[in-house]
Enzyme design. Structure first.
Site, PDB file in Angstrom:
ATOM      1  N   SER A   1     -15.806 -20.741 -16.113  1.00 26.22           N
ATOM      2  CA  SER A   1     -16.001 -19.777 -17.197  1.00 26.22           C
ATOM      3  C   SER A   1     -15.291 -20.294 -18.436  1.00 26.22           C
ATOM      4  CB  SER A   1     -15.382 -18.447 -16.735  1.00 26.22           C
ATOM      5  OG  SER A   1     -15.025 -17.618 -17.795  1.00 26.22           O
TER       6      SER A   1
ATOM      7  N   TYR B   1      -9.200 -11.995 -14.043  1.00 30.73           N
ATOM      8  CA  TYR B   1     -10.397 -12.852 -14.093  1.00 30.73           C
ATOM      9  C   TYR B   1     -10.044 -14.234 -14.653  1.00 30.73           C
ATOM     10  CZ  TYR B   1     -15.244 -14.236 -15.139  1.00 30.73           C
ATOM     11  OH  TYR B   1     -16.450 -14.897 -15.205  1.00 30.73           O
TER      12      TYR B   1
END
Ligand SMILES: NC(=O)c1ccc[n+]([C@@H]2O[C@H](COP(=O)([O-])OP(=O)(O)OC[C@H]3O[C@@H](n4cnc5c(N)ncnc54)[C@H](OP(=O)(O)O)[C@@H]3O)[C@@H](O)[C@H]2O)c1
Length: 256
Positions: free
Chosen positions: A147, A160
């Protein structure tokens, strides 16, 4: 090197989180590149729908219901593959969850859900995949779906961000450990893609406008934008590439 180096013909790819979104797009894209697929996630019906699409492309598609947070479920996935005589040579570690919350409000349940899915699940899926390949003396390759948060900090997304930064570290460390066994380990780093995971953000026009202004290419990603990088990293064209992350983010991570 001919264009066949970009083909996945004759390969069997296991994609986690293949029931929708990015995992589904990568699975369908790998089928277009010639691969047969094993599709894993928790939702049997959605997996069956994706399998049908892949079969209509003329490729084989098997489904396995699995929860990557749960090690016994991962063990069943491994046994299920062995029972069906399937030895995937490609693993796409894509299953993931996200929830933003101010860090002062993060509790253990949220931390565990995100880290157990995105990092622990990816590690143990990779471990079982590599064990079977090494027992069979076969080469393989792993693609971890990282990501932007693997390389930049995002406020209120600390569990996250921690999971995806950890996943990039894991990509590098496993690439070094398993290179001699013929297993390459790489990652893609998607920028902003509108999926069920991120839908909540896109409902806020001020968020969308601010984010678009920061993306040099001036648009959000379409899930199909991730296919080329994924097929490349899992094919022979990337035979000497391991331990790398390829950002697919419209230039976001390269700009200030
Ligand atoms: N969308 C973005 O902008 C973006 C950006 C960067 C990275 N990513 C990453 O890309 C990956 C896919 O995200 P997405 O946007 O496609 O999200 P999504 O549409 O919510 O899809 C997530 C997938 O993961 C599966 N999954 C979730 N928890 C699971 C579990 N415990 N066990 C097995 N499967 C599980 C889901 O299937 P079931 O619910 O059926 O289990 C679904 O197939 C994630 O790792 C995410 O972090 C996304």
């Amino acid at each position: 090197m001919g264009l066949t180096a970009f083909s996945l013909f004759g390969r069997l790819a296991l994609v986690t989180g293949a029931s929708r979104g990015i995992g589904r797009a990568i699975a369908e894209g790998m089928a277009d590149a010639g691969a047969d697929l094993v599709l894993a996630a928790r939702s049997a019906d959605s997996l069956a729908e994706v399998a049908g699409i892949i079969e209509r492309k003329g490729r084989r598609a098997e489904t396995l219901v699995a929860d990557v947070q749960d090690l016994s479920s991962l063990e069943s996935m491994s046994t299920g593959l062995a029972d069906r005589g399937m030895l995937p040579g490609i693993l796409v570690n894509n299953a993931g969850v996200e929830e933003v919350r101010p860090s002062t409000d993060v509790d253990e349940a949220l931390w565990d859900r995100i880290l157990d899915t995105n990092l622990k699940g990816a590690f143990f899926t990779a471990r079982d995949f590599a064990r079977r390949l090494q027992e069979a003396g076969q080469p393989g390759c792993i693609l971890n779906v990282c990501s932007l948060t693997s390389v930049v900090g995002v406020p209120t997304a600390v569990p996250y961000t921690s999971s995806k930064s950890g996943l990039l570290g894991m990509t590098r460390a496993l690439s070094a450990e398993w290179a001699k066994a013929g297993i390459r380990v790489n990652a893609i780093g998607p920028g902003y893609f509108r999926t069920e995971l991120t839908e909540v953000f896109y409902r806020d026009p001020s968020w969308s406008d601010a984010m678009l202004a920061r993306i040099p290419q001036g648009r959000f990603g379409n899930v199909e934008d991730l296919v080329g990088a994924s097929v490349f990293l899992c094919g022979d064209a990337a035979a000497y590439v391991t331990g790398q992350v390829l950002m697919v983010d419209g230039g976001y991570s390269a700009s200030i």
